[in-house]
Design an enzyme around this catalytic site. Structure first.
Site, PDB file in Angstrom:
ATOM      1  N   ASP A 104     -31.784 -44.600  50.565  1.00 25.56           N
ATOM      2  CA  ASP A 104     -32.368 -44.407  51.895  1.00 25.56           C
ATOM      3  C   ASP A 104     -33.881 -44.355  51.786  1.00 25.56           C
ATOM      4  O   ASP A 104     -34.429 -43.547  51.030  1.00 25.56           O
ATOM      5  CB  ASP A 104     -31.862 -43.102  52.530  1.00 25.56           C
ATOM      6  CG  ASP A 104     -30.384 -43.160  52.857  1.00 25.56           C
ATOM      7  OD1 ASP A 104     -29.965 -44.170  53.455  1.00 25.56           O
ATOM      8  OD2 ASP A 104     -29.647 -42.225  52.514  1.00 25.56           O
ATOM      9  N   ASP A 120     -26.051 -45.159  48.347  1.00 25.13           N
ATOM     10  CA  ASP A 120     -27.029 -46.062  48.954  1.00 25.13           C
ATOM     11  C   ASP A 120     -28.410 -45.518  48.636  1.00 25.13           C
ATOM     12  O   ASP A 120     -28.552 -44.367  48.232  1.00 25.13           O
ATOM     13  CB  ASP A 120     -26.900 -46.051  50.479  1.00 25.13           C
ATOM     14  CG  ASP A 120     -25.547 -46.534  50.956  1.00 25.13           C
ATOM     15  OD1 ASP A 120     -24.834 -47.151  50.150  1.00 25.13           O
ATOM     16  OD2 ASP A 120     -25.219 -46.269  52.122  1.00 25.13           O
TER      17      ASP A 120
END
Lengths: 99, 203
Positions: free
Chosen positions: B133, B131
């Site tokens: 962040d 992901d």
């Protein structure tokens, strides 16, 4: 990624369902639905491997205070701390209670 | 310097000697290799700062404390907005695609998590499934409609993007603030709590 299952004795199922929490590091998503009378089942899908004992102890602490209603709880965990897990479950129970 | 160190900052200067004796071998190795540690949201003694050590595996995260006097170098998430990496990964593409829009959003933004770690240290931490962040400094309240617009923008990216809003009282997930929940999770050094307004001092 690991999927864990837990089961606890419970009372009667409620009528409502709730979805609380958030997808993202250090958080979790909790889906709470009515379960089978007398049974509380929990499925945990977690990004942190090897933490089954920690979950077991956490749930035991939460549910020993009073007999929980019969629920089917689905948890998607992204490395939440025990404190955050507890808050999210409380938030979910609260939402079910409002129905 | 003490007051200015914030969660997600990366710090260099920790040595294996500063680690607790029971630290796992991979932690000692990370520190010996000169890797930075990341500032955690937790309380510590006045001369220390709560930090986390990253390992190669996802479950390899070790919480410890670092002496403030030992800090040799510090990189903040907002220092990393315009650092480029040449890797063919969804998180890298997402960051490149979002950069102009984030620069124009009117708030100070920054890169945290594994992307921030890699941008700051050059040590490969991102992988195909990572992901992205991000953090956003939000000293002033952001209304929920604005939050929804931001989520829409992030959802068009090449990977899952998690943005944390840093309010004066802690951090809240943008996605949750944009959602329907009446109370949202606010994390600060002392605790995590459910609050109605993350920009309001708790009673």
């Amino acid at each position: 990624m690991e999927t864990l299952s837990f089961e606890f004795p419970a009372g009667q199922p409620p009528t409502g369902r709730a979805l609380v929490g958030c997808v993202g590091s250090g958080d979790l998503e909790v889906l709470i639905e009515p379960g089978q009378a007398g049974k509380l089942t929990i499925k945990v899908q977690t990004s942190v491997n090897g933490a089954e004992q920690r979950w077991q102890h956490l749930f035991e602490r939460i549910f020993q205070e009073q007999m929980p209603p019969a629920l089917k709880i689905d948890i998607h965990d992204f490395g939440a701390t025990p404190g955050v897990v507890r808050l999210r479950l409380e938030q979910g129970f609260e939402e079910i209670g409002h129905d | 310097m003490v007051n200015t160190i914030l969660a997600h900052d990366l710090l260099w200067g920790m040595t294996p000697e500063q680690l607790p004796v029971d630290a796992p071998a991979w932690v000692v190795e990370s520190i010996r290799a000169g890797q930075p540690v990341v500032v955690r949201r937790a309380l510590s003694a006045p001369d220390c700062i709560a930090v986390g050590v990253r390992g190669r595996l996802r479950e390899q995260r070790f919480a410890t404390v670092m002496l403030i006097d030992a800090i040799a170098h510090r990189v903040k998430p907002e220092d990393l907005c315009h650092v480029l990496i040449d890797r063919d990964l969804p998180a890298v593409h997402a960051l490149n695609d979002l950069r102009p829009m984030l620069d124009a959003c009117g708030w100070v933004w920054g890169v945290s998590g594994s992307a921030g770690f890699e941008l700051a240290s050059g040590i490969q931490a991102l992988h195909e499934g990572s992901d992205l962040d991000l953090i956003l400094r939000t000293p002033q309240p952001m209304d929920r409609l604005k939050a929804q617009a931001l989520v829409k923008m992030l959802d068009a990216a090449a990977c899952q993007v998690d943005m944390q809003l840093q309010t004066p009282f802690g951090a809240v997930a943008l996605r949750e603030w944009a959602g329907a929940a009446r109370r949202v999770l606010l994390k600060n050094a002392r605790e995590a709590s459910l609050v109605i307004d993350p920009w309001e001092q708790a009673a």
